[in-house]
Structures are given as structure tokens and as C-alpha cells.
Design a protein around this motif. Structure first.
Motif, short mmCIF file in Angstrom:
data_model
loop_
_atom_site.label_atom_id
_atom_site.label_comp_id
_atom_site.label_asym_id
_atom_site.label_seq_id
_atom_site.Cartn_x
_atom_site.Cartn_y
_atom_site.Cartn_z
N UNK A 132 0.52 8.83 8.99
CA UNK A 132 -0.63 9.28 8.63
C UNK A 132 -2.38 8.96 8.44
N UNK A 133 -2.29 7.56 7.84
CA UNK A 133 -2.97 6.63 7.17
C UNK A 133 -3.45 5.49 8.94
N UNK A 134 -2.60 5.96 9.73
CA UNK A 134 -2.69 4.82 10.75
C UNK A 134 -2.93 3.55 10.40
N UNK A 135 -2.11 3.69 9.66
CA UNK A 135 -1.58 1.54 8.91
C UNK A 135 -0.89 1.26 9.78
N UNK A 136 -0.96 -0.41 10.22
CA UNK A 136 -0.57 -1.05 11.54
C UNK A 136 -0.50 -1.99 10.88
N UNK A 137 1.01 -3.15 11.12
CA UNK A 137 1.28 -4.77 10.90
C UNK A 137 -0.17 -6.06 10.58
N UNK A 138 -0.48 -6.04 9.94
CA UNK A 138 -1.98 -6.55 10.08
C UNK A 138 -2.79 -6.12 9.44
N UNK A 139 -2.99 -4.79 8.99
CA UNK A 139 -4.13 -4.02 8.46
C UNK A 139 -4.70 -4.67 7.21
N UNK A 140 -5.33 -4.52 6.31
CA UNK A 140 -5.47 -4.42 4.66
C UNK A 140 -5.80 -3.44 4.30
N UNK A 141 -4.63 -2.97 3.49
CA UNK A 141 -4.33 -1.62 2.83
C UNK A 141 -4.74 -1.66 0.67
N UNK B 189 3.66 -9.95 1.49
CA UNK B 189 1.95 -9.34 1.45
C UNK B 189 1.51 -8.17 0.58
N UNK B 190 2.16 -8.16 -1.01
CA UNK B 190 0.90 -8.00 -1.98
C UNK B 190 0.63 -8.02 -3.04
N UNK B 191 -0.66 -7.65 -3.12
CA UNK B 191 -1.66 -8.70 -3.80
C UNK B 191 -1.93 -7.63 -4.83
N UNK B 192 -1.75 -7.91 -6.52
CA UNK B 192 -1.81 -6.99 -7.05
C UNK B 192 -2.86 -7.47 -8.14
N UNK B 193 -3.79 -6.41 -8.51
CA UNK B 193 -5.39 -5.79 -9.27
C UNK B 193 -5.26 -5.51 -10.91
N UNK B 194 -4.93 -5.64 -11.84
CA UNK B 194 -4.79 -5.04 -12.96
C UNK B 194 -5.85 -4.34 -13.32
N UNK B 195 -6.00 -3.72 -13.36
CA UNK B 195 -7.58 -3.21 -14.20
C UNK B 195 -8.36 -1.30 -13.43
N UNK C 217 -14.43 -3.37 -4.57
CA UNK C 217 -13.42 -3.23 -3.50
C UNK C 217 -13.35 -4.27 -1.87
N UNK C 218 -14.54 -4.57 -1.93
CA UNK C 218 -15.62 -5.71 -0.89
C UNK C 218 -15.03 -7.25 -0.90
N UNK C 219 -14.83 -7.39 -2.14
CA UNK C 219 -14.35 -8.78 -3.25
C UNK C 219 -13.14 -8.70 -2.58
N UNK C 220 -11.92 -7.62 -2.74
CA UNK C 220 -11.09 -7.53 -2.60
C UNK C 220 -10.56 -7.68 -0.77
N UNK C 221 -11.54 -7.10 -0.21
CA UNK C 221 -11.63 -6.72 1.38
C UNK C 221 -11.62 -8.26 1.77
#
Length: 277
Positions: free
Chosen positions: A43-52, A95-101, A108-112
């Protein structure tokens, strides 16, 4: 999907192995059914290579479904208890990055890193509304938002004038995004089951973003109007100009806030911001 991701043990086994239970103080309710989490990812329309960006992954049920799409996922988790379990998921899928906080304080701008990013989350019940307002009114604009809320909150987000659920949240959200309820999720789908059902809302931020001064005026107008929602506008808006303000915005001063549509509130905001005719 990578073989390592497919070979991971079921979520219930992972939770048991780490001795993890949902923490009420964090508003946690785990979504362990991969059929449901995969549907949310679709439903989110997420595809390969997208940043989530995912908020509150907990044991990683939705995270797994998002990673299966081939997306690059950054999961933001406040509860350090989940670090070992999520790090295991990160080993299986780089492909998973973790942020604890705290998600309310995350940049979010820095993450993206300047790239478009989609927000997909089963939001913790106690901060869902605050996070939504942050994302829709803050300096960073997500590419899309596919978010699970308590069904009552989902109703308030998508309500129309005259609906019982129509209020300040509906106006602020609909002024900044299009919003559609796309999926209902019963309480029994969660571990532990909450007392209420949930719903997934898909939001697309509007390209014609409100100028900051207009948004501030809209927040001011809706706070006054819905702060005393059973009163007529001439009374509820009294601190801002009362009847004269309502008339200047082309509204009936005897109307109540729950009957005023988005266009009417935007005219009120324009009057407050000095943009009215």
C-alpha cells in the motif's frame, strides 16, 4: 529477497529468544503477521531502491516486509531493548540502517541525505499524532506517508465537515496533504492486542505547501475555533476578532467550527496573516 532475510526465524521465536515483551509506557503493540506487514508495504508503494524511514520498528515485523521490497530502510527505535534483535536483522540485510533515539527529535532530512524518502510506520500510540504534525508542518517534507494509527485517530485525520470526528487535526492534515484510509487492522492482529482497532492512512504532501506565516495563522484559527467547538464562531473566535473576523473571511458568525470546511479555515488564516482582501 536475500536468502539471509528469508532464513530468519519467525518473529515470535526472535522475541522469545531475547525475552522481549511490549512495553506499555512506549505505547507498543507488535504486528507480527507478515501477511499484514507485506500488505502495508504494498500500500505504501515502496519499490527496490527507494529510501524509507520507519519509526518504532520494535521487533521488526514491518521492517522485514519493507526490506523484502529491496528498499533502503532506516529504522528509528527509542527502546534499546530491541537493539540486539534489530542488529541481527541488519546483519541479514545490509540495506537496513538503525538509529536509536526519540523520533520527535530525529532529523529526518539528515537521514534522507537530500533524497526523497517515504515514511512507513506502525506508529507508537502515544506519539502518533505529534509525529504526523511534525512531518506535515516541519521544514522536511516526506515523499509519502503510510502510517498506522488507532482507528479513532485515523477517523479524525480523514473526517469531513459535519462528521463527528471532524476537528482541528483534520483541518491541519488536509491543508498540508491528501489523506485516505486504505486498510483496517483489527486489535487481534497485534501482540498484545490493544483495546481498539487500528487503521492505515496513506498521505501525500501537497506540492503547494502553505507559507509558514499562513500555517501559523491556520494553527491559531483552528485552536480557537475548535477549543470551544460547541460555541458559535463569533464567540469561539472572540480573542482573534470574533464576528468581524468571521464576516471578513466570508463565514457565518453563527456557524460552529465543525461545519466550516478547509477553504473557510484558510480564509480565516489569510485574514489573521494579513492576506485577506
Amino acid at each position: 529477497m536475500s536468502e539471509a532475510l528469508a532464513d530468519l526465524p519467525p518473529l515470535r521465536e526472535s522475541l522469545a529468544a531475547h525475552g522481549l515483551l511490549a512495553k506499555k509506557a512506549f505505547g507498543q503493540h507488535f504486528l507480527l503477521d507478515l501477511n499484514i506487514t507485506r500488505k502495508i508495504a504494498r500500500l505504501a508503494g515502496v519499490a527496490a531502491g527507494d529510501r524509507v524511514i520507519e519509526i518504532g520498528p520494535g521487533p521488526g515485523g514491518l521492517t522485514r516486509a519493507l526490506l523484502e521490497t529491496g528498499a533502503r530502510v532506516t529504522a528509528v527505535e527509542k527502546d534499546e531493548r530491541f537493539r540486539p534483535l534489530l542488529e541481527e536483522l541488519g546483519v541479514a540485510c545490509p540495506a537496513l540502517d538503525l538509529v536509536f533515539g526519540d523520533a520527535l527529535e530525529v532529523n529526518e532530512a539528515a537521514i534522507a541525505e537530500g533524497a526523497p524518502a517515504h515514511l512507513v510506520s506502525n506508529l507508537p500510540y502515544n506519539v502518533g499524532t505529534a509525529l504526523l504534525i511534525k512531518w506535515l508542518t516541519g521544514p522536511w517534507t516526506p515523499a509519502s506517508l503510510t502510517l498506522m494509527f488507532q482507528r479513532e485517530v485515523a477517523d479524525r485525520i480523514t473526517a469531513a465537515p459535519g462528521d463527528e470526528a471532524y476537528g482541528r487535526l483534520a483541518v491541519l492534515v488536509q491543508a498540508t496533504a491528501s489523506a485516505h484510509r486504505v486498510m483496517d487492522v483489527p486489535a487481534r492482529a497485534f501482540t498484545p492486542p490493544p483495546k481498539v482497532d487500528s487503521a492505515v492512512v496513506r498521505l501525500a504532501p501537497r506540492e503547494d505547501r502553505l507559507a509558514p506565516e499562513r500555517l501559523r495563522a491556520l494553527e491559531q484559527a483552528t485552536a480557537a475555533a475548535f477549543g470551544q467547538r460547541r460555541k458559535m464562531l463569533r464567540s469561539s473566535l472572540k480573542p482573534l476578532g470574533g464576528e468581524a473576523l468571521a464576516v471578513a473571511a466570508g463565514l457565518d458568525p453563527q456557524a460552529r467550527a465543525e461545519t466550516v470546511d478547509l477553504a473557510g479555515f484558510l480564509r480565516l488564516a489569510d485574514q489573521l496573516a494579513g492576506r485577506g482582501a
